[in-house]
Design an enzyme around this catalytic site. Structure first.
Site, short mmCIF file in Angstrom:
data_model
loop_
_atom_site.label_atom_id
_atom_site.label_comp_id
_atom_site.label_asym_id
_atom_site.label_seq_id
_atom_site.Cartn_x
_atom_site.Cartn_y
_atom_site.Cartn_z
N CYS A 1 0.87 -1.08 0.02
CA CYS A 1 -0.24 -0.08 0.09
C CYS A 1 1.01 1.21 0.00
O CYS A 1 0.33 2.42 -0.36
CB CYS A 1 -1.06 -0.02 1.11
N GLU B 1 9.30 -0.92 11.16
CA GLU B 1 8.07 -1.81 11.06
C GLU B 1 8.67 -3.10 10.41
O GLU B 1 9.21 -3.19 9.39
CB GLU B 1 7.02 -1.14 10.28
N GLY C 1 -14.35 2.37 20.04
CA GLY C 1 -13.93 2.91 18.75
C GLY C 1 -13.66 2.00 17.78
O GLY C 1 -13.40 0.57 18.13
N ALA C 2 -13.59 2.17 16.31
CA ALA C 2 -13.19 1.23 15.44
C ALA C 2 -12.32 1.99 14.34
O ALA C 2 -12.25 1.55 13.04
CB ALA C 2 -14.25 0.81 14.80
N GLU D 1 -8.54 4.00 13.05
CA GLU D 1 -7.25 3.45 12.74
C GLU D 1 -6.56 2.97 13.84
O GLU D 1 -5.71 2.09 14.08
CB GLU D 1 -6.60 4.46 11.84
N THR D 2 -6.42 3.90 14.90
CA THR D 2 -5.58 3.81 16.27
C THR D 2 -6.13 2.59 16.78
O THR D 2 -5.03 1.81 17.53
CB THR D 2 -5.58 4.90 17.13
N SER E 1 10.47 2.78 5.57
CA SER E 1 8.90 2.63 5.92
C SER E 1 8.31 3.72 6.46
O SER E 1 9.07 4.85 6.98
CB SER E 1 8.61 1.58 6.94
N ARG F 1 4.28 1.38 -1.28
CA ARG F 1 5.38 1.29 -2.45
C ARG F 1 5.10 0.21 -3.35
O ARG F 1 4.36 -0.59 -3.31
CB ARG F 1 6.76 1.34 -1.83
#
Length: 426
Positions: free
Chosen positions: A50, A114, A189-190, A192-193, A109, A52
């Site tokens: 996603c 990562e 919550g739902a 990204e974090t 990255s 590169r």
């Protein structure tokens, strides 16, 4: 060295460009085959994530194939090259090797260090092998890459320090609860974090995951990825006593968890400790909750210090990683340079073997004609010596006449002639 990488990543191209130039698993094999056919590359590997898209190519004769690869990339995706040309980077030879090593080690990255990218690079290489895209050069390069990445992971702290709020939260949870497999995490919550926190918790063996969200369908989509289950935000209070770990990050303008709700949950838990992380701004958890016994409450500001320290640690580890990369890059380049010598040696040996076979054939005919074996052997030895030394001797005499001292020195070093003279004198 006939090696090039052509690509773009999150640093050089916006997401809409990256999306248009990505290679999905359903097309990558066909892409590799058409690339080899249309670009004159002898070997090729495509790394597509996603963040590169990179095309690694090698040629046997060292010809420049950058332009054909650029053209192929645009044609394959149906995009005019001028629309993405400014976003592309190209690295050749040693720079291409260094770039791949850094990519696999996580130094290039979005999140420094990562680990997921190494698995993606391994997958790309495996696909290239299955499609017939990898040969001697890229095969050796990618195997070296995996060894370098392993050493960097082993010998540095590149991946051990938290560099995101979600990672920091999970790191603290692991300090409080040594065995996460016995714990339940409630994620509120739902976004990204929260998804990132769920991923880290799952990777570290969390016992159960509950996802609470205003939209249950969205909570369910997240929960099923990590073997969890979803609840509505209105059910939060009834499930709170189950939670050993609470991570909350919603867009609510008001707190979703108050002191009274948490107090009641603690009573039902018989005051077993509860670790709570409030990542939201404005806050999801009332500050007064932090005054309760048996509650460890952290806000995003508390975690930022952990993140900053983690980033300093990773930056230091990255410096160590670069040293490892430089060392292995030089080793790989030395192997590449040796390929020219291997080819030269093969040709030289082939010529010598032809001379040998011709001399042996002549000696066999002489023996068959009845010549004395000793005479035939002497003639064979003379013939071999003369045939093998004639051309080099002529070239050395010419070099002496023309004052080509470099060639004479090289011959002296190659055949250890001075050493032989010294031995003869002794």
């Amino acid at each position: 060295m006939p090696l090039i990488v052509l690509g773009l990543n999150h640093k050089t191209a916006p997401v809409d460009i990256r999306e248009r130039l990505t290679f999905g698993p359903d097309v990558i094999v066909a892409a590799l085959r058409t690339l080899l056919e249309q670009s004159s590359a002898d070997e090729a590997v495509i790394v597509s994530t996603c963040n590169r898209t990179e095309i690694y190519c090698a040629t046997a004769d060292g010809r420049d194939i950058e332009a054909p690869v650029r053209t192929w990339l645009g044609q394959f995706h149906g995009i005019e090259p001028q629309l993405f040309a400014q976003h592309l980077y190209a690295h050749k030879d040693r720079d291409a090797v260094t770039h791949l090593f850094k990519v696999a080690c996580g130094l290039d990255s979005m999140v420094l260090g990562e680990p997921q990218i190494l698995g993606q690079v391994k997958g790309a290489f495996k696909t290239a092998c299955e499609a017939g895209g990898s040969g001697r050069l890229l095969g050796r390069l990618f195997q070296c890459t995996f060894a370098v990445a392993k050493q960097v992971r082993t010998d540095t702290a590149i991946g051990s320090s938290p560099v995101s709020v979600a990672f920091a939260a999970v790191s603290l949870a692991r300090q409080i609860f040594s065995d996460l497999s016995k714990q339940t995490a409630l994620l509120v919550g739902a976004g990204e974090t929260v998804e990132l926190a769920a991923r880290h918790l799952h990777q570290h063996g969390i016992g159960r995951i509950i996802v609470a969200n205003r939209t249950v369908e969205r909570a369910h989509r997240l929960a099923v990825q990590f073997d969890g289950y979803a609840i509505a935000l209105t059910e939060l209070a009834s499930h709170l006593p189950e939670a050993d770990i609470v991570v909350s990050s919603t867009a609510s303008p008001l707190p979703v968890l108050g002191k009274g709700t948490v107090e009641r949950a603690l009573k039902q838990r018989r005051h077993r400790p509860m670790f709570m992380v409030d990542i939201a701004v404005p806050r999801d958890i009332e500050p007064e909750v932090g005054q309760l016994r048996d509650v460890y409450l952290y806000t995003v500001d508390d975690l930022q210090g952990v993140v900053d320290e983690g980033m300093r640690s990773r930056n230091h580890a990255a410096e160590q990683a670069v040293e490892i990369i430089d060392l292995h890059c030089e080793e790989f380049m030395a192997w590449v340079r040796s390929l020219d010598a291997v080819s030269l040696i093969q040709h030289y040996r082939a010529r010598a073997e032809c001379v040998r076979d011709e001399a042996l054939s002549r000696a066999a005919r002489q023996l068959a004609a009845g010549k004395p074996p000793n005479e035939v052997m002497r003639h064979l030895a003379y013939l071999l010596t003369n045939k093998l030394l004639h051309e080099p001797s002529v070239r050395l005499r010419q070099a002496g006449r023309e004052g080509q001292s470099e060639l004479l020195d090289a011959a002296n070093e190659l055949f250890q002639l001075s050493q032989g003279q010294d031995s003869g004198r002794r």
